[in-house]
Write a protein that holds these residues in place. Sequence first.
Motif, short mmCIF file in Angstrom:
data_model
loop_
_atom_site.label_atom_id
_atom_site.label_comp_id
_atom_site.label_asym_id
_atom_site.label_seq_id
_atom_site.Cartn_x
_atom_site.Cartn_y
_atom_site.Cartn_z
N GLY A 89 0.66 57.79 67.62
CA GLY A 89 1.31 57.30 66.41
C GLY A 89 1.37 55.79 66.29
N LEU A 90 0.86 55.12 67.30
CA LEU A 90 1.02 53.65 67.39
C LEU A 90 0.64 52.88 66.14
CD1 LEU A 90 -0.07 52.01 70.73
CD2 LEU A 90 2.13 51.91 69.55
N GLY A 91 -0.57 53.12 65.67
CA GLY A 91 -1.05 52.35 64.53
C GLY A 91 -0.56 52.92 63.21
N LEU A 92 0.14 54.02 63.26
CA LEU A 92 0.46 54.75 62.04
C LEU A 92 1.77 54.32 61.40
CD1 LEU A 92 -0.66 58.31 63.22
CD2 LEU A 92 -2.00 56.54 62.07
N SER A 93 2.71 53.91 62.21
CA SER A 93 3.97 53.46 61.62
C SER A 93 4.63 52.36 62.43
CB SER A 93 4.94 54.64 61.44
OG SER A 93 5.64 54.89 62.64
N GLU A 94 5.36 51.52 61.73
CA GLU A 94 6.15 50.45 62.33
C GLU A 94 7.08 51.01 63.41
OE1 GLU A 94 6.88 46.75 61.45
OE2 GLU A 94 5.02 47.29 60.47
N LEU A 108 -3.18 47.10 70.35
CA LEU A 108 -1.74 47.07 70.05
C LEU A 108 -0.93 47.07 71.34
CD1 LEU A 108 -1.58 49.60 67.06
CD2 LEU A 108 -1.14 47.13 66.97
N LEU A 109 -1.36 47.90 72.30
CA LEU A 109 -0.64 47.99 73.57
C LEU A 109 -0.74 46.70 74.36
CD1 LEU A 109 -1.70 51.64 74.40
CD2 LEU A 109 0.68 50.86 74.19
N ALA A 110 -1.93 46.15 74.40
CA ALA A 110 -2.11 44.90 75.14
C ALA A 110 -1.27 43.80 74.49
CB ALA A 110 -3.58 44.51 75.17
N ALA A 111 -1.23 43.79 73.15
CA ALA A 111 -0.47 42.76 72.43
C ALA A 111 1.03 42.86 72.72
CB ALA A 111 -0.73 42.87 70.93
N MET A 112 1.53 44.07 72.88
CA MET A 112 2.97 44.20 73.14
C MET A 112 3.29 44.01 74.63
SD MET A 112 3.89 48.29 72.92
CE MET A 112 3.17 48.62 71.32
N GLY A 113 2.26 43.79 75.43
CA GLY A 113 2.50 43.51 76.84
C GLY A 113 2.54 44.73 77.73
N CYS A 114 2.05 45.86 77.22
CA CYS A 114 1.98 47.04 78.07
C CYS A 114 0.87 46.81 79.11
CB CYS A 114 1.67 48.27 77.22
SG CYS A 114 1.46 49.77 78.19
N GLN A 122 6.98 53.76 65.18
CA GLN A 122 6.34 54.22 66.40
C GLN A 122 5.97 53.04 67.28
OE1 GLN A 122 5.91 57.30 67.41
NE2 GLN A 122 4.94 58.60 65.87
N TYR A 123 5.48 52.00 66.64
CA TYR A 123 5.12 50.79 67.37
C TYR A 123 6.36 50.21 68.04
CZ TYR A 123 3.30 46.16 68.46
OH TYR A 123 2.93 45.02 69.12
N ALA A 124 7.44 50.10 67.27
CA ALA A 124 8.68 49.52 67.78
C ALA A 124 9.23 50.33 68.95
CB ALA A 124 9.72 49.43 66.67
N LEU A 125 9.09 51.63 68.85
CA LEU A 125 9.59 52.52 69.91
C LEU A 125 8.85 52.26 71.23
CD1 LEU A 125 11.59 54.82 70.30
CD2 LEU A 125 9.78 56.42 69.70
N VAL A 126 7.53 52.23 71.15
CA VAL A 126 6.73 52.01 72.35
C VAL A 126 6.96 50.61 72.91
CG1 VAL A 126 4.37 51.92 73.28
CG2 VAL A 126 4.99 53.69 71.62
N GLU A 127 7.06 49.65 72.00
CA GLU A 127 7.32 48.29 72.44
C GLU A 127 8.68 48.19 73.13
OE1 GLU A 127 7.93 45.27 69.44
OE2 GLU A 127 6.74 43.83 70.60
N GLY A 128 9.66 48.85 72.55
CA GLY A 128 11.01 48.83 73.13
C GLY A 128 11.04 49.44 74.52
N ILE A 129 10.40 50.59 74.66
CA ILE A 129 10.34 51.25 75.98
C ILE A 129 9.66 50.34 76.99
CG2 ILE A 129 9.34 53.20 77.27
CD1 ILE A 129 9.59 54.87 74.66
N THR A 130 8.56 49.73 76.56
CA THR A 130 7.81 48.84 77.45
C THR A 130 8.67 47.66 77.90
OG1 THR A 130 5.77 49.46 76.34
CG2 THR A 130 5.69 47.46 77.66
N ARG A 131 9.38 47.07 76.94
CA ARG A 131 10.25 45.92 77.27
C ARG A 131 11.34 46.29 78.25
NH1 ARG A 131 11.22 43.13 72.11
NH2 ARG A 131 9.34 41.92 71.77
N ILE A 132 12.03 47.38 77.95
CA ILE A 132 13.15 47.79 78.82
C ILE A 132 12.64 48.09 80.22
CG2 ILE A 132 14.90 49.58 79.24
CD1 ILE A 132 15.13 49.74 76.11
N ALA A 133 11.53 48.83 80.28
CA ALA A 133 10.95 49.17 81.58
C ALA A 133 10.62 47.89 82.34
CB ALA A 133 9.70 50.03 81.40
N ASP A 134 10.01 46.96 81.65
CA ASP A 134 9.62 45.70 82.27
C ASP A 134 10.83 44.95 82.82
OD1 ASP A 134 7.53 43.78 82.88
OD2 ASP A 134 8.57 42.49 81.45
N THR A 135 11.89 44.93 82.04
CA THR A 135 13.12 44.27 82.47
C THR A 135 13.66 44.89 83.75
OG1 THR A 135 13.64 43.91 80.15
CG2 THR A 135 15.44 43.60 81.71
#
Length: 287
Positions: free
Chosen positions: A216-221, A254-260, A223-236
């Motif tokens: 769903g990444l490219g399909l909606s804001e 998209l994943l590389a851009a959000m730092g996954c 979905q993108y925000a959700l994955v980005e949020g998970i990635t950020r929290i995990a990283d922290t």
Amino acid sequence: AKAAGKRQWSRYQPQLQAGLVERHELNESLDTAIAESAFALYYQPIVDLASGDLVAFEALVRWPHERRGMVLPEDFIALAEESGQIVPLGAWVLERAVTEATAWQKLSGDRRTAGGRLPLRVSVNVSARQFRDAGFVDTVRRVVESSGIRPGTLILELTESVLMRRDERVRTDMRTLRDLGVRIAIDDFGTGYSSLSYLREFPISVLKIDKSFIDGLGLSEQQYALVEGITRIADTLGVQVIAEGIENDAQRQLLAAMGCPLGQGYLFARPLTVEQAGALVQGDADL
Ligand code: C2E
Ligand code: CA
Ligand code: CA
Ligand code: CA
């Protein structure tokens, strides 16, 4: 590696839920297969999304069956879990994958260390039933010790169903595994009763975001925000993220851009035979 990956497995009709006779038959042939170690492990590359480097393989089991063809895990893992056959089958998978990975590390070790990179890792699926088995931790210890693998390069993929139970045994076993140096991943994150608090409660090193989120990444804001949020929290929290089921370059970008940091999927490679995986490690083949 790409061309070989194009091959499609012939699927038999999974009607085994229907027939008791067939179930019984399948259990019996599973027994035989376990006794004869008649399974095959395939290895799907996990790559660094920024550099494209191979960093790990996930071991995926298949059952070459004389009449049914190459049987995929979805058609026998559940059955093996119900019957308990997953315990010896899982032990075989672990031993096999670790043996193979140890050999690959020897082949690639110096080269990788010279480049400042971590040695190749191997990720092994562990079902809830298998994890709950009283002998599981000892099996891991034995395999680690007899292979001489660097424990930190072994990742055990558990699903949320294991963590949900929240009993003392789960905690103790996870601590013992952590003390052994083995890493634990939450598999299929987001599909179960996901809770980011698992990352705090348990010694988790890796989180694998389920394919359904990547789809769903490219399909909606959202979905993108959700994955980005998970990635950020995990990283922290110092947890490494692997995005599963990346099928196209838009998703990768998209994943590389959000730092996954890491990903796997058909875009890079399908699960490979042991020979194909070995060729990748030795640099005789490219992703
Ligand atoms: P999983 O652990 O989530 O593994 C990922 C599955 O997604 C694999 O299917 C893999 O081939 C597939 N996959 C990878 N990239 C893509 C992609 O880009 N697109 C799509 N559509 N699929 C992709 P596989 O090998 O059929 O395994 C299915 C499930 O069976 C695994 O899901 C895992 O839960 C289980 N399994 C496999 N091997 C083992 C094992 O040795 N032990 C246990 N307990 N379970 C296993
Ligand atoms: Ca997995
Ligand atoms: Ca998964
Ligand atoms: Ca899955």
